[in-house]
Design an enzyme around this catalytic site. Structure first.
Site, PDB file in Angstrom:
ATOM      1  N   ASN A   9       0.871  -1.183   0.000  1.00 22.31           N
ATOM      2  CA  ASN A   9       0.000   0.000   0.000  1.00 22.31           C
ATOM      3  C   ASN A   9       0.906   1.231   0.000  1.00 22.31           C
ATOM      4  OD1 ASN A   9      -1.865   1.990   0.344  1.00 22.31           O
ATOM      5  ND2 ASN A   9      -2.271   1.537   2.507  1.00 22.31           N
ATOM      6  N   TRP A  10       0.992   1.866  -1.142  1.00 23.61           N
ATOM      7  CA  TRP A  10       1.908   3.015  -1.268  1.00 23.61           C
ATOM      8  C   TRP A  10       1.299   4.306  -0.725  1.00 23.61           C
ATOM      9  CZ3 TRP A  10       4.196   2.149  -6.893  1.00 23.61           C
ATOM     10  CH2 TRP A  10       5.150   1.132  -6.825  1.00 23.61           C
ATOM     11  N   LYS A  11       0.053   4.270  -0.335  1.00 24.89           N
ATOM     12  CA  LYS A  11      -0.620   5.477   0.190  1.00 24.89           C
ATOM     13  C   LYS A  11      -0.389   6.646  -0.791  1.00 24.89           C
ATOM     14  CE  LYS A  11       0.345   3.609   4.716  1.00 24.89           C
ATOM     15  NZ  LYS A  11      -0.010   3.703   6.107  1.00 24.89           N
ATOM     16  N   HIS A  96      -9.627   0.858   4.484  1.00 25.46           N
ATOM     17  CA  HIS A  96      -8.322   1.020   5.127  1.00 25.46           C
ATOM     18  C   HIS A  96      -8.501   1.957   6.317  1.00 25.46           C
ATOM     19  CE1 HIS A  96      -4.255   2.476   5.863  1.00 25.46           C
ATOM     20  NE2 HIS A  96      -3.867   1.308   5.364  1.00 25.46           N
ATOM     21  N   GLU A  98      -6.968   4.434   7.388  1.00 24.06           N
ATOM     22  CA  GLU A  98      -6.860   5.881   7.128  1.00 24.06           C
ATOM     23  C   GLU A  98      -8.143   6.395   6.469  1.00 24.06           C
ATOM     24  OE1 GLU A  98      -3.049   5.674   5.159  1.00 24.06           O
ATOM     25  OE2 GLU A  98      -2.218   5.032   7.079  1.00 24.06           O
ATOM     26  N   GLU A 168      -5.737  -5.183  10.156  1.00 28.62           N
ATOM     27  CA  GLU A 168      -4.737  -4.153  10.404  1.00 28.62           C
ATOM     28  C   GLU A 168      -5.092  -3.403  11.677  1.00 28.62           C
ATOM     29  OE1 GLU A 168      -2.476  -2.917   6.630  1.00 28.62           O
ATOM     30  OE2 GLU A 168      -4.273  -1.727   6.744  1.00 28.62           O
ATOM     31  N   GLY A 174       1.857   2.261  10.733  1.00 26.96           N
ATOM     32  CA  GLY A 174       2.773   3.395  10.618  1.00 26.96           C
ATOM     33  C   GLY A 174       3.365   3.833  11.946  1.00 26.96           C
ATOM     34  N   SER A 213       2.995  -2.094  10.435  1.00 26.82           N
ATOM     35  CA  SER A 213       4.435  -2.011  10.714  1.00 26.82           C
ATOM     36  C   SER A 213       5.189  -3.307  10.393  1.00 26.82           C
ATOM     37  CB  SER A 213       4.686  -1.570  12.160  1.00 26.82           C
ATOM     38  OG  SER A 213       4.204  -0.251  12.352  1.00 26.82           O
ATOM     39  N   GLY A 234       2.733  -1.049   4.314  1.00 27.35           N
ATOM     40  CA  GLY A 234       2.761   0.354   3.917  1.00 27.35           C
ATOM     41  C   GLY A 234       4.191   0.838   3.758  1.00 27.35           C
ATOM     42  N   GLY A 235       4.715   1.477   4.807  1.00 23.68           N
ATOM     43  CA  GLY A 235       6.033   2.123   4.750  1.00 23.68           C
ATOM     44  C   GLY A 235       7.134   1.251   4.163  1.00 23.68           C
TER      45      GLY A 235
HETATM   46  C1  PEP Z   1      -0.918   0.120   5.709  1.00 21.52           C
HETATM   47  O1  PEP Z   1      -0.960   1.288   5.348  1.00 21.52           O
HETATM   48  O2  PEP Z   1      -1.769  -0.660   5.284  1.00 21.52           O
HETATM   49  C2  PEP Z   1       0.137  -0.294   6.631  1.00 21.52           C
HETATM   50  C3  PEP Z   1       0.075  -1.486   7.142  1.00 21.52           C
HETATM   51  O3  PEP Z   1       1.131   0.629   6.887  1.00 21.52           O
HETATM   52  P1  PEP Z   1       2.521   0.340   7.646  1.00 21.52           P
HETATM   53  O4  PEP Z   1       3.082  -0.950   7.094  1.00 21.52           O
HETATM   54  O5  PEP Z   1       3.371   1.534   7.322  1.00 21.52           O
HETATM   55  O6  PEP Z   1       2.200   0.212   9.109  1.00 21.52           O
END
Ligand code: PEP
Length: 249
Positions: A9-11, A96, A98, A168, A174, A213, A234-235
């Site tokens: 997930n590149w957001k 998601h 966010e 999640e 994050g 994370s 994500g990150g």
């Molecule tokens: C996400 O945005 O779905 C996510 C899991 O982010 P991160 O890996 O940065 O916690």
């Protein structure tokens, strides 16, 4: 869909130019694998250029991070499921954290988006997860079950179409705080049991991904947990080398 499933997930990162560069460098080191699925969720504007640039790599799936539930109309700034499909997406993230907690998306809206996705031939990846205060109040199970039921409420049961679920925990996204493999397995077990009521014997075939994370260091242990069929990242998916080591974990 082959398991494990690795989803990036590149957001709001990697516009068309950066996304194409990333994919070109990733495919140069990631040969087609027959035992796993890799999905990228770039920003919507990057989907078509990425699909065009890596047309030969049909094994790499593309998705969008959000859709509107209506097919078209006066919804400034939104995209529909069929537009996402037209651009080359085959998967969509729904709910998601966010979207739920920054943009105020409700359970009911998530349910409508899942239906819209299915109608347009996009596979929904429904995200569920509790906030820290909900976990501390012992509400994890009731929150994820409420989100799961509402998200799937518009689909006919027993359901047999393609579907992905991602657990999640909001407190782990994050933040650098990861659920332990045991934490993840406990929630995934609850989700799998609920899916049985919804999808019958096919419930076992619905991949349930963990996200929050995930990094190079914890990916293998999380993936080894019971009922964890993949990772939503994500990150750590923004760096091609880190992403390569996670997808080949
Ligand atoms: C996400 O945005 O779905 C996510 C899991 O982010 P991160 O890996 O940065 O916690």
């Amino acid at each position: 869909m082959l398991r494990p499933v690795f989803a990036a997930n590149w957001k709001m990162n990697n516009g068309p130019t950066a996304a194409v560069e990333f994919m070109r460098s990733f495919i140069s080191v990631y040969p087609k694998q027959n035992d796993r699925t890799v999905i990228f969720f770039p920003p919507a504007l990057s989907v078509a250029p990425v699909r065009a640039a890596v047309r030969e790599r049909a094994d790499l799936l593309l998705g969008v991070q959000n859709i509107h539930w209506e097919a078209q109309g006066a919804f400034t700034g939104e995209i529909s499921a069929s537009m996402a499909r037209d651009a080359g997406a085959t998967v969509v993230l729904v709910g998601h954290s966010e979207r739920r907690h920054v943009f105020g998306e409700t359970d009911e809206e998530c349910g409508k988006k899942v239906v819209a996705a299915e109608k347009a031939g996009l596979t929904p990846m429904l995200c569920v997860g509790e906030k820290l205060e909900e976990r501390e109040r012992g509400e994890t199970e009731s929150v994820v079950l409420r989100q799961l039921r509402a998200g799937l409420s518009g689909l006919s049961a027993p359901h047999s179409g393609p579907l992905l679920i991602a657990y999640e925990p909001v407190w782990a996204i994050g933040t650098g705080k990861t659920a332990t493999p045991a934490d993840a397995a406990a929630v995934h077990r609850v989700l799998r049991a609920e899916l049985s009521a919804f999808a019958g014997e096919k419930a076992g075939r619905v991949p349930i991904l963990y996200g929050g994370s995930v990094n190079q260091g914890n990916a293998s242990a999380l993936l080894a947990a019971e009922n964890v069929d993949g990772l939503l990242v994500g990150g750590a998916s923004l760096d091609p080398n880190t992403w390569l080591s996670i997808t080949t974990a």
